[in-house]
Design an enzyme around this catalytic site. Structure first.
Site, mmCIF file in Angstrom:
data_model
loop_
_atom_site.group_PDB
_atom_site.id
_atom_site.type_symbol
_atom_site.label_atom_id
_atom_site.label_comp_id
_atom_site.label_asym_id
_atom_site.label_seq_id
_atom_site.Cartn_x
_atom_site.Cartn_y
_atom_site.Cartn_z
ATOM 1 N N GLY A 17 -4.006 4.349 20.144
ATOM 2 C CA GLY A 17 -2.658 3.764 19.229
ATOM 3 C C GLY A 17 -2.521 4.823 18.039
ATOM 4 C CB ALA A 18 -0.546 5.118 15.249
ATOM 5 N N GLY A 20 -5.613 6.509 16.805
ATOM 6 C CA GLY A 20 -6.388 7.289 17.935
ATOM 7 C C GLY A 20 -5.848 8.673 18.206
ATOM 8 C CG ASN A 110 -6.694 -0.781 8.043
ATOM 9 O OD1 ASN A 110 -7.087 0.046 7.419
ATOM 10 N ND2 ASN A 110 -5.321 -0.992 8.177
ATOM 11 C CE LYS A 190 -7.176 2.389 3.667
ATOM 12 N NZ LYS A 190 -7.115 1.939 5.031
ATOM 13 C CG ASN A 208 2.701 -0.854 0.536
ATOM 14 O OD1 ASN A 208 2.805 -1.793 1.165
ATOM 15 N ND2 ASN A 208 1.953 0.360 0.841
ATOM 16 C CD GLU A 272 -5.646 -3.768 11.424
ATOM 17 O OE1 GLU A 272 -6.414 -3.152 12.058
ATOM 18 O OE2 GLU A 272 -4.936 -3.615 10.411
HETATM 19 O O1 KPL Z 1 -3.672 0.974 4.303
HETATM 20 C C1 KPL Z 1 -2.778 0.234 4.163
HETATM 21 C C2 KPL Z 1 -2.124 -0.354 5.351
HETATM 22 O O2 KPL Z 1 -0.872 -0.550 5.263
HETATM 23 O O3 KPL Z 1 -2.664 -0.905 6.254
HETATM 24 C C3 KPL Z 1 -2.099 0.669 2.793
HETATM 25 C C4 KPL Z 1 -2.987 1.236 1.896
HETATM 26 C C5 KPL Z 1 -1.857 -0.754 2.138
HETATM 27 C C6 KPL Z 1 -0.932 1.495 2.881
HETATM 28 O O4 KPL Z 1 0.170 0.808 3.146
#
Ligand code: KPL
Length: 310
Positions: A17-18, A20, A110, A190, A208, A272
Site C-alpha cells: 500500500g502507500a 509499504g 495505524n 499516536k 483536519n 481502521e
Molecule cells: O495519521 C493521521 C491520519 O490521517 O491517519 C493524522 C495524524 C490524523 C493526519 O491526517
C-alpha cells in the site's frame, strides 16, 4: 560484495500500500534491495515514486506473493508488515511457514491490537512494533507520492531482538526514525492523535483543520482523557495535557489534509476505527472502565461503514 551482503540479510515488506511502497523507496534509496510481498503474481513491477520535492523516479521492484514458494522468502531476515491493522494476523498466517525462525518481524500500521495476537502465530521469530507520521498517497496501484514527512518510532516487543546490523540499516533508510524502548508508549501516543482526529473528520466530513473550532474541543479533550485512563490501566502513563496540545499541533500542521479515515469513508472503504477508538473501548472493557466518548465515535463510524459495506 555489497549486493551479496544485502541478499544474505534480506529485508522484505509485506503489503504494498502507500506506506509499504514508501518504506520500500526509502530502503532502496539507501542502498538496500528490498523484496515487496504483495498479492500480485508478477515477479517484477515498475514502481513510480513522487518525492516530497516533486521529483519523480521509477524503479523495478522484485515481487513475491505470500502464496509463492519463493526461495527469496527463506532468505528474509527482516519483514516489515505494512498492511492495515485488521489484515495483520491473516497476512502473517499466510506467510509464517515460509519464513526462517531467524527472521525478525516489525508491525507498522495505524491503530493498535495486532501485537496482542501476533506473538502466538510466530515460530521463533522476534517481534518489534513501529509507528510512523510519514504520509503517502497512492495515485495508482504502483505510483505513490510522499505527502508528509514526520518521525517514525520503532522498538522491540518480544522474542529475539532485531540484529544491530539490520536495525542500523533500517534507521539509516527511514528519515527521522528512532529506536525506542519501551515502544508501547509511542504507539499509545499516536493512537491518541488518531482517536481524536480521524473519527471526527469522518463523521463531520471535514478537513483536519476544522477540528480547531471550539465546538469540537470537549469531544477531543474527552477522547484523549478516556484514552489516557485506559492506557494507565494498561500500565502506560501518558501526559494528558501534553497529548491534547499535541493533537492541536497536528490539527494545525495538517490543517488542509483529510485524515485517512475521512478518505476511507469518502471512498466507501473499510476504516481502521476498530483498531483506533475500538481498541480503546476493548481495553477499557478489559479493565472495566467506561469510555463513553470513544464508544460513541466507534458506533457512529461503524454505522456509516455499515451503510456502504455490505
Ligand atoms: O495519521 C493521521 C491520519 O490521517 O491517519 C493524522 C495524524 C490524523 C493526519 O491526517
Amino acid at each position: 560484495m555489497g549486493q551479496q551482503l544485502v541478499d544474505e540479510k534480506k529485508i522484505a515488506i509485506l503489503g504494498a500500500g502507500a506506506v509499504g511502497q514508501l518504506i520500500y523507496q526509502q530502503l532502496l534509496t539507501d542502498g538496500n534491495a528490498p523484496l515487496l510481498i504483495a498479492r500480485e503474481n508478477e515477479r517484477q513491477k515498475i514502481v513510480t515514486f513522487t518525492a516530497l520535492d516533486g521529483q519523480v523516479t521509477k524503479s523495478t521492484a522484485i515481487l513475491a506473493s505470500p502464496k509463492s514458494v519463493s526461495p527469496l522468502l527463506e532468505q528474509v531476515r527482516l519483514l516489515i508488515v505494512c498492511v492495515k491493522a485488521y489484515q495483520v494476523s491473516d497476512a502473517i498466517r499466510s506467510i509464517i511457514d515460509k519464513l526462517s525462525p531467524k527472521c525478525h518481524i516489525i508491525l507498522l500500521h495505524n491503530g493498535m491490537g495486532p501485537h496482542l495476537e501476533v506473538p502466538e502465530l510466530l515460530h521463533g521469530q522476534g517481534l518489534s512494533l513501529g509507528t510512523t507520521s510519514q504520509a503517502a498517497l497512492k495515485h495508482e496501484r504502483w505510483h505513490i507520492e510522499q505527502t508528509g514527512s514526520g518521525s517514525t518510532q520503532l522498538g522491540h516487543l518480544t522474542g529475539p531482538q532485531l540484529s544491530q546490523e539490520l536495525r542500523t540499516r533500517l534507521l539509516s533508510a527511514i528519515p527521522n526514525s528512532q529506536w525506542c524502548e519501551p515502544i508501547l508508549p509511542s504507539l499509545w501516543h499516536k493512537l491518541a492523535i488518531n482517536a481524536a482526529i480521524n473519527p471526527l473528520t469522518a463523521i463531520h466530513n471535514c478537513s483536519n483543520g476544522k477540528l480547531a473550532e471550539e465546538q469540537y474541543c470537549n469531544q477531543i479533550s474527552a477522547t484523549v482523557t478516556e484514552l489516557a485512563e485506559v492506557a494507565s490501566a494498561d500500565g502506560i502513563e501518558l501526559d494528558k495535557s501534553a497529548l491534547i496540545n499535541r493533537v492541536y499541533e497536528v490539527i494545525g500542521l495538517t490543517a488542509a489534509n483529510f485524515s485517512s479515515m475521512h478518505q476511507d469513508v469518502l471512498n466507501k472503504r473499510k476504516t481502521e476505527i476498530e483498531s483506533i477508538n475500538g481498541y480503546v473501548v476493548q481495553r477499557a472493557r478489559h479493565h472495566q472502565l467506561s469510555t463513553k466518548v470513544n464508544l460513541s465515535l466507534l458506533e457512529q463510524v461503524k454505522k456509516m461503514e455499515s451503510d456502504y459495506l455490505k
